[in-house]
Structures are given as structure tokens and as C-alpha cells.
Design a protein around this motif. Structure first.
Motif: not given
Lengths: 742, 314
Positions: A279, A313-314, A316-317, A320, A324
Motif C-alpha cells: 500500500q 477507501g485506503n 478498507k483495502v 482486507a 488475509d
């Protein structure tokens, strides 16, 4: 005088290429202008994701006129000579001048080049720079054949003088140079006309483009630190990431967000890797808990909601990604809790290390066997070293490392700790890859050192056996790095070990695995012999004898030359790497050479100790002079030995000494000898060389007063034998013949 | 950029429909998915083969794609063994391709004034297709929403002119636009429809079935044979002379051969998922598929669609 402004405006340039590209543009253009006779005052280059910019100050309006005279062939020279001259000068015969010289009439070419307008030169130079630009990777687009890093959209090229700006006439594959640029892709996409660098920079700023990458980086760091500070947190510094992020934005806007509470207990390396690699986020640490609890992302724009949408948005990414990671981490820990490290290491038998070198499991067995032998030398427990070797690559089979390969070793340490293994073993899991780069820290914990050495020696021996050595710039298996790793491990920890036996042992293990005809029983015996006595030649004789007429003796016998050949070659590779390493530390190559040619040169600590002492000795006046004395003695001796066909190594006898200086030298040599011998035995090279330094005056005096090659053959021989004594004493300490002239 | 306020789409299919409408309005031929199992939209001959040769081309289509190793029995919020890609290929790449692309994001409801769109270096390479290009992954607020590539080489052939390729991972993009956290919960059609269907209603069961099949049930012996058959068939199709003895016409069978290449590639992916291919063998299999792709590319450039002038009958 005029100022030049160039902007090459393209689609997004990879961040990692921008800084070098700006410098390349500067170099290519300034070199080209100077070549064409155009001077300039100052130069500055800039880059953003979409542009390379160059500004040059104070260009003259014209390049100066030049006049060059070149002398050609004589009038009566063959036609061919004249033809060549015309070709070289680009003139015709009637343009040449005839001048009378002593030897007759000679053709002269007078080439007068009038100065050219700066614009014309700039256009040529810029076109050449664009067409020959050294991008690491370039591409074509559309129907064109021009290459650039990504499609090139426009060229801005103006000369700004006292009476305004002038566009440099240039057209390149349909792109016509102008005085137009564009602002930020989203915040100010319209065209902007500019008239000078100052105008350009300030208009771009208004159009939300910060031209200077350093200014962008400074701003990002400043704003990120402030944001973290205001929340009572600390920014984790990362210069590489900072430079990269500055190359991803034209208008940096720093946004700070929270890492979800459910992820905070992941290992910090996992958080950082996930955030940084995927990121491009900076990590923000809570000084109270020492944990990473927030992140900073850098957006490329301002928005009406002050970045709220972007940040959400960031976040949320990231969530995710981290869920993982958390899933993998928990799965791995569950497996470790159930069956320990075996849950992972067992599956390594299905993983190929290298087509010709077997599976990871076989590799681990070899490394473990070697680590057991190295352990006592480095002060580690052999059992612990074996255990470490058996588990240190287990994490390669973990889900986390499958997803994040850069976490290999680091995860191994966590899993080993969770499996209840000792800290020494867990740390060895993390550290056995080290040192990686030349500036990477060198492990010092004994178990880590043992397995780190065994790992690297095994890799080197393996690739030597299958003849996959580095060539030129190709080193796909990073063998140079492995060898340097061994060197740094040994030197930094001042480990006293001879490399030869360990290299031989590992070469033998590969030979055993690869050759069906060689009896494993014999190889094991051989390995034990080498481990006990250290010399391959003697070991193989013993084994061959013990093996008698049994099957496979002939095959064993082939190892007699095969293994030493490889072993010598690999040791020479180590020596090459050592030379490079020591040169970096400021030790002269001839000093290293002088020490490499001494016995025991596979003991790198000893070798470097000797080299350091020798370098220090040669830096003294006595050392330099003694070297000269040695060379003089050695030269005279070599010549005499060649002439007489004998070697003067017989003890000289003081009773044939005629001169006082000769007697003094005898005494000095005796005195030095009694000091040097014990010093050498205790490897105190400093003391040995100190004793040698005392020889300098007597040797100088001797050469001053005495003629070696006298009529009296007895005296001559005696003196030559005396010189031999000097040679022996010096050569016992280092190979002084390798020291270059002073 | 247009200032018109675009409404938010309500469903997965609405996003697809908007992309279809958008690219149709930009002059692309809206094609249908290729009727074979492929790993990505690039494998569709409308991309792989049409990127070759000199003839202009503009196509857009949805391509169902399969990656057997990514199966997670429908449980993972983001991973699927069967998913959809939206693919656009325009040759030669137009100078405003980036703007066209950004327009498509607006069309599906991404407000350019509020989001942070970035073009981040990503060089694309397909070892099985012998293809590579330069471009970016496109980030929206830190999320990869598309791949953007200028093809430089396909099947070992230099691309002249260069095609611009856009690939959207539809599920991921749609989840982002619709604000959904688990793919199976995403509305497939309008949630207000009398029979509202979620992505899970459509695909959860098949994800389970295929995950089990891909990881445990697919018969590897048979698959290995199928691989060899597809390979042999591809080669033998191309060994036929260019002139068809029946019609007397020049008919190079590039597409039928390429079908076999696609088949071999998918079978390889299945074998990979079954875990029977070692790291070293992997390279060898990839090399074999690449060799087929190259043969097909060689054949395609001999055809009319591949830029060859139709031969005058002799």
C-alpha cells in the motif's frame, strides 16, 4: 543571453526511475550543448510522475565561430591519400589551399564554421537526447516508433531572453515543441502557457504541481510527523519509501488513519510489510505501547471532504489485506501448536531447491550435518545448531511466507518461539540468511553463526559441483553474496577456522548424492577422516587403503583429483571476494596478495590479521625501507642463483665475515630470528614485523659497505647465503616478492 | 472530465452494463465471452491474436476467467476460482486512452472529485503467452482496480502498431463501488427486484464444487493425457498446408490451433492446483504452452485478420 526551459510531459513515469531520468536529461543536454560549443551558466533538473524538467541559465544567442586548419597530403602524394583527406574533411579538391612547405607543396583544409543560433543547437541536442534516452525499459505506443518510458505527450522547449520567450523549433514523430504544459491530472488538467522557468514553476504550483521531488518529500515527512505528533504518536522513518511516495504524487496530501484493533497484535514486521510493500503506507507507532497502531497514506490531491473518502477507501483495502495476513498467521500458529515446526518442515521434502541439487529437505539435512561440525569451532552447542538447521527454513512452507516472501526467517523466529524452542534457535531462524547486503548486520550469536555459515557453504559447494558459477555480471544464485557473507561472518566474529576441510566435506556430500558409483560408506569415512585430520590428500589415501579391493574403490579414487580441483577453485573465489572486501577497507591489493601466498590462507581471520599487520608495517618508514632491502637482497640472490644454478639456502657462517657491517648483520639476523620465531608461533604479526624493522639499519649498512659479488668465492657464497637468511626471515612473515615497488 | 453527477450503480450486473454501454459509446465492438476456459481475459483471441498484425481493432467484452488455485470454497471474501474480467483492447492505442479509461470509472459511479486515482508502475508479462507490455496497475484510494498495458510483444512477435489493453477485475471493482465486504454478499441484480439475487446465490455452490474438484478430484493422469493431446493437436493443426485441398483457398487454421493452446493452458492450471507439478516442472510446462502460443501467433500473422494481404488466386 537566454535561459532554456525544457519539459518532457508523459504518462506516469515509474517512481523508481524519475530521479535518475532527470539527471540523465541534464547530462545529455548539457553535454550536447557543450559539445556544440554552447556554454551555460547553471543547470537544474526536476521530475514528477508526469514530467521531466530541465532549466539552464545564461545560454549565448549563438555558438562562437570556429576555424580549424588541417594539414593534408603533399601534392605529389598518391591520389588515394588525397581522397581520404577529402572524405575526412568533407571538402572538395578546389576548396583546399595549397601551401609551400620545406618538402614541397602541401594541401591544407581550412574549415570555418560560423556560429549557429542557440535554438538550432538546442533542437538538435534535445532530439538526440530524447531518441537516445537511457531508460531502463522503454516502449512504443500507437502507430509510432518513438520509444519513451510511457507515451510522451508534449515537449515544452523555450528560450527566454530579455525580449521574451521563443519556442525552440523542434518536431519529433508528430510532437511539436511548444510553450504549453498542463497542471495536476485531476485538479488542474487544462493547458498552461509559460514564458520562463520562474513563470513555469509558479504557475504549476497554482495548478497543484510541486515540481521539486525533494520539496515533495520534505513536505510529506513534515506533514506526516506533525500528524503523528499531534495524535501523540511517532512516524516510523523510511527513506526509501519516502522517495518512492514522492515519485507517485504531484500534490502530496498526507492522511493518517487507524489500523483496525483486531490487527494490532499481528507481528509488527507483518504490519509493516503489508502496509509498505502493498500500500506504500508509512507506519505510525504508539510510543506508550511500542506497537504500530496507525498508518499514513499520501494522496495525490485535495478533496472537498478533506480526504475522508480516500482515507476510508485506503483503510478498507488495508483491512482486507490484514485480514488475509491474520488468517495466515492464525493458521500457521494453529499448525505449530498442533505438531510443532514439523508441521511445516515436513512438507519441504516436496519442494525442489534446485533441479540438480535436490529438495529443500535434502538441503536441510546437509546443512545440519555441516552445522554440527562447525558448531564447536564457533562456540555453539552442536545439538542446538542441528536443531536450528532443521527448523530454520520451515517457514518457507508457512502460509504467511507464501504470501509475503520477504518475511522469510522473520516468521520462522515467531513460529520457533511458539513451538517452544530456545531463543538461540529462534533467532537463528531469523538470522541464518544474514548478512545479505554488504551493509547488513552480521549475526554474532554462536548458533546463528554456525547455521549461517553452514547454509552459505552448502550453497556454494553445491553450485560449484554442478558448475553454475557466477560469470561476469550474471550471478543468478547470489553466490558472490554468499561468499561475502561467509567472509563477513568469519571476520566480524574473529572465528579461527580453516575453510578447506569444510568445503571438502560439503563437496563430498554433493558428490555422494549425485554419483551412484561412489560408495556412500567410503564418502562417510572420508568425511570423518577430513574432519579429524583436516587434509584431504592424506584422508583419501587412508580411506582408499582401508577400503581395500571392495567395490567402488575405483570410483572413490576419481574423487582424488575432482574434489581438490573444485575445492581450490572455490577457495580462490573466496579469496577474490576477500580482496574486493579488503580493498573496500583500504588495504592494498599487493598487501593482500603477499598474505594470500602464505600457508594457512584458508583461515581468513589469520589472513586478515597478517594483512593488517603488514599494511601497518609498510606504512612505517622502516617497513618501506626494509621492503627495499628485501628486494635488493632478493634480486641479487635470484640473479646469482640463476647464474650459478644453485639455491643459496645454506646457513651462512660468521667466521667468513670480513666487514664490521657484515658481522653486525649476522648478529642482527640472529637477534631478529629469536624474536620472530615465537612471535610467529603466537601469530603476533605486529611483534614479528617490529623485529624485522630492526633489521633495516644493519641491512642498509651492509649494502652500503659490502660488495656481494667479490672475487673471493668463499666470501661471495657466504654473503649470498647471508642474503638468503634475510629472504627466509621476511618470507616467513609474508610473501614480500608480491609487494609492489615503493 | 465531465462534471455530470453520475448515480451509484445498484448491482454487479449494472456495473457490467454500464461498462458495456460506455465502451460501445467510445466505438468499441462489444464482443461476447470466448466459449472456452481461460485464465484471464487476455487469452480471448480478440486480445491475444488481434493484438498482432497491422489491422486496427477495438473490442470490449466480459470474460469469465478461471484460476483453479484461487478456489476457497466460496468462503474467502475476495478470492474465487471463477471470476469475471472486463477487457478492452484498442489498436493502435489512442493518445487519450488514459482519459477514456478514467471516463469509464466515472461511468460506473466513481466520483473523480472525491477519489484518489493513481497510475502505479506494473510491467505486465505473460510467460505462457510469450507476451509483455509496459503500463500500470490503476489504484483507486489504494485499491488496485485495473491493469493498464501497452502491449509490446505477443507470442514472441513485436506489436506494430501497439495495442492498449485495459483489464478490470469486475468483482473487486464492483465490491469497491458498491461498498461490499464479502463477494458473496454482493447484489448480482437489482436488490429491489422481485427476485433479488446475490453473487452468492449465483456462485457460492459452484465455488464449493469447483474448489473440491480442482484441489482433490480432478483426475491428474487423465489431465496429463489431455495436456499432451491438446499440445499434439495444436501442432498437427498447424502442420496442414496453408492451401485447403477441398476449397482450393488459402486457409491457415490459426484459431482452431489457438483453441488447443488455450486448452493446454487451462489443463496446466488444473494440474498446478492439484499440486502435482513441481517448481522445476512448472517452468517446463509454461515453456510448452508458450511454444504453442508462439506457433499460433506465427500462423495468425499469415492470415488476413493478421494483416496479410489476401492472395491473388493463381
Amino acid at each position: 543571453m537566454a535561459d532554456l526551459l525544457i519539459e518532457l510531459f508523459s504518462e506516469e513515469i515509474p517512481a523508481r526511475m524519475q530521479a535518475k531520468a532527470a539527471e540523465d536529461l541534464k547530462r545529455l543536454v548539457t553535454d550536447g550543448l557543450v559539445e556544440a560549443g554552447l556554454t551555460y551558466g547553471g543547470a537544474a533538473a526536476f521530475s514528477t510522475p508526469r514530467r521531466l524538467t530541465l532549466t539552464l541559465a545564461d545560454l549565448p544567442a549563438m555558438s562562437p565561430d570556429t576555424r580549424e586548419e588541417r594539414k593534408g597530403p603533399r601534392v605529389d602524394a598518391p591520389e588515394k591519400a588525397l581522397e581520404g583527406f577529402l572524405r575526412a574533411t568533407g571538402l572538395t579538391k578546389d576548396q583546399l589551399e595549397l601551401r609551400d612547405e620545406k618538402k614541397g607543396q602541401v594541401y591544407f583544409a581550412v574549415i570555418e564554421k560560423p556560429g549557429r543560433p542557440a535554438a538550432e543547437i538546442v533542437a538538435e541536442v534535445l532530439e538526440a537526447a530524447i531518441r537516445g534516452f537511457p531508460w531502463p525499459k522503454s516502449m512504443r505506443w500507437g502507430k509510432g516508433s518513438l520509444r519513451w518510458v510511457r507515451p510522451l505527450h508534449s515537449i515544452l522547449c523555450i528560450l527566454t531572453g530579455d525580449d521574451g520567450a521563443e519556442v525552440v523549433p523542434l518536431e519529433l514523430d508528430g510532437i511539436k515543441a511548444g510553450d504549453i504544459t498542463r497542471g495536476h491530472r485531476f485538479m488542474a488538467p487544462g493547458e498552461i502557457r509559460v514564458s520562463s522557468f520562474e513563470d513555469y514553476e509558479s504557475k504549476l504550483r497554482k495548478a497543484h504541481v510541486m515540481l521539486d521531488a525533494t520539496a515533495r518529500a520534505d513536505m510529506i515527512r513534515h506533514d506526516a510527523e506533525q500528524a503523528a505528533f499531534a495524535a501523540g504518536f511517532e512516524l516510523v522513518e523510511d527513506k526509501g519509501l519516502l522517495a518512492e511516495v514522492a515519485g507517485l504524487v504531484e500534490w502530496p496530501v498526507v492522511l493518517m488513519g487507524d489500523i483496525g484493533a483486531e490487527f494490532i497484535d499481528l507481528p509488527p514486521e507483518v504490519l509493516q510489510t503489508s502496509m509498505k510493500e502493498h500500500q506504500k503506507f508509512f507506519s505510525v507507532k504508539n510510543p506508550k505501547t511500542g506497537r504500530i497502531e496507525k498508518f499514513v497514506t499520501v494522496a495525490n490531491r485535495e478533496t472537498a471532504d478533506h480526504g475522508a473518502t480516500i482515507l476510508a477507501g485506503n483503510q478498507k483495502v488495508l483491512a482486507a489485506r490484514l485480514s488475509d495476513a491474520k488468517f495466515f498467521w492464525e493458521n500457521d500458529l494453529r499448525k505449530v501448536a498442533e505438531t510443532g515446526m514439523a508441521s511445516m518442515s515436513d512438507s519441504l521434502s516436496n519442494v525442489t531447491f534446485h533441479r540438480e541439487l535436490g529438495s529443500q529437505a535434502e538441503r536441510i539435512d546437509r546443512i545440519a550435518a555441516l552445522a554440527r561440525r562447525i558448531a564447536p569451532v564457533v562456540g555453539a552447542s552442536p545439538d542446538e545448531a542441528v536443531l536450528a538447521a532443521k527448523v530454520m527454513k520451515a517457514d518457507l512452507a508457512s502460509e504467511m511466507v507464501y504470501e509475503f516472501p520477504e518475511l522469510q526467517g522473520i516468521m520462522g523466529r515467531y513460529y520457533a518461539k511458539n513451538a517452544g524452542l530456545s531463543d538461540a534457535v529462534a533467532d537463528a531462524c531469523r538470522d541464518h540468511y544474514s548478512p545479505l547486503g554488504p551493509s547488513d548486520a552480521v549475526p554474532s550469536a554462536p548458533v546463528s553463526v554456525a547455521v549461517a555459515l553452514a547454509d552459505k557453504l552448502d550453497t556454494l559447494a553445491g553450485f560449484w559441483v554442478i558448475d553454475e558459477k557466477p560469470t561476469g555480471s550474471k550471478d543468478p544464485y547470489a553466490l558472490r553474496r554468499a561468499a561475502l557473507g561467509v567472509i563477513r561472518l568469519i571476520l566480524a566474529n574473529e572465528i579461527r577456522m580453516r575453510l578447506d576441510p569444510y568445503i571438502d566435506i560439503q563437496l563430498l556430500r554433493f558428490k555422494d548424492a549425485r554419483r551412484d558409483d561412489v560408495p556412500s560408506e567410503g564418502v562417510e569415512m572420508l568425511i570423518d577422516e577430513i574432519a579429524d585430520h583436516g587434509v584431504f590428500g592424506a584422508a583419501i589415501e587412508t580411506v582408499l587403503k582401508a577400503f581395500g579391493e571392495k567395490d567402488g574403490q575405483a570410483a572413490l579414487e576419481t574423487l582424488k583429483t575432482e574434489v581438490p580441483d573444485l575445492s581450490e577453485d572455490l577457495l580462490a573465489f573466496f579469496h577474490d571476494r576477500l580482496k574486493v572486501h579488503l580493498k573496500g577497507e583500504g588495504i592494498r591489493h599487493d598487501v593482500i596478495d603477499a598474505c594470500l601466498h602464505m600457508p594457512g590462507n584458508d583461515d581468513l581471520t589469520l589472513l586478515v590479521k597478517r594483512a593488517n599487520a603488514l599494511a601497518a608495517f609498510l606504512a612505517t618508514e622502516d617497513g618501506a625501507n626494509l621492503t627495499q632491502g628485501f628486494k635488493r637482497a632478493n634480486n641479487i640472490l635470484t640473479q646469482a642463483e640463476e647464474k650459478d644454478g644453485v639455491e643459496y639456502s645454506f646457513g651462512a657462517d660468521p667466521k667468513f665475515a670480513e666487514d664490521d657491517t657484515e658481522i653486525a648483520l649476522f648478529k642482527a639476523l640472529d637477534a631478529a630470528d629469536t624474536r620472530i620465531k615465537p612471535a610467529m608461533e603466537s601469530e603476533d604479526f605486529g611483534a614479528a614485523m617490529g623485529a624485522m624493522a630492526d633489521l633495516r639499519a644493519p641491512i642498509d649498512a651492509f649494502f652500503e659497505a659490502v660488495q656481494i659479488n667479490t672475487e673471493n668465492q668463499i666470501v661471495r657464497r657466504n654473503r649470498l647465503n647471508l642474503l638468503a637468511q634475510i629472504r627466509d626471515i621476511c618470507m616467513n612473515v609474508a610473501d614480500f616478492t608480491r609487494i609492489e615497488g615503493t | 472530465m465531465a462534471e455530470t453527477q453520475v448515480t451509484k450503480p445498484k448491482s454487479f450486473q449494472e456495473i457490467i452494463l454500464r461498462l458495456q454501454t460506455y465502451w460501445a459509446s467510445k466505438g468499441c465492438a462489444v464482443l461476447q465471452p470466448y466459449d472456452m476456459e481461460v485464465g484471464a481475459g487476455t487469452f480471448h483471441p480478440a486480445t491475444t491474436l488481434r493484438a498482432l498484425g497491422s489491422k486496427p481493432w477495438a473490442a470490449a467484452y466480459v470474460q469469465p476467467s478461471r484460476r483453479p488455485t484461487d478456489g476457497r470454497y466460496g468462503e474467502n471474501p475476495n478470492r474465487l476460482q471463477h471470476y469475471y474480467q472486463y477487457q478492452v483492447l484498442i489498436k493502435p492505442s489512442p493518445p487519450d486512452l488514459q482519459e477514456l479509461y478514467l471516463g469509464s470509472l466515472e461511468a460506473i459511479g466513481i466520483d473523480m472529485a472525491l477519489h484518489d486515482i493513481r497510475f502505479v508502475e506494473d510491467d505486465w508479462e505473460s510467460p505462457t503467452l510469450g507476451a509483455w507490455g509496459l503500463g500500470w496497475e490503476v489504484w483507486c484510494d489504494g485499491m488496485e482496480v485495473s491493469q493498464f498495458t501497452y502491449f509490446q510483444q505477443v507470442g514472441g512477435h513485436d506489436c506494430h502498431p501497439v495495442s492498449g489493453e485495459l483489464t478490470y477485475g469486475l468483482e473487486r471493482l464492483a465490491m469497491y463501488v458498491l461498498g461490499i465486504d464479502h463477494v458473496m454478499e454482493m447484489p448480482f441484480n437489482d436488490p429491489g427486484a422481485p427476485i433479488a439475487l446475490s453473487y452468492g446465490d449465483v456462485f457460492r455452490q459452484t465455488e464449493e464444487e469447483y474448489s473440491r474438484h480442482n484441489f482433490d478430484a480432478a483426475d491428474t493422469e487423465r489431465l496429463l493425457r489431455h495436456f499432451e493431446d491438446a499440445e499434439a493437436e495444436c501442432q498437427s493443426i498447424l502442420e496442414h498446408p496453408a492451401t485447403d485441398p477441398k476449397t482450393g483457398k488459402r486457409i491457415v487454421m490459426a484459431h482452431p490451433a489457438y483453441d488447443q493452446c488455450i486448452k493446454a493452458s487451462h489443463i496446466f492450471n488444473l494440474l498446478d492446483a492439484r499440486g502435482v507439478i513441481s517448481v522445476t516442472e512448472r517452468q517446463a510446462y509454461i515453456g510448452r504452452v508458450r511454444a504453442l502460443a508462439k506457433l499460433c501467433a506465427d500462423a495468425f500473422v499469415q492470415t488476413e485478420a493478421g494483416g496479410q494481404q489476401p492472395e491473388v488466386a493463381s
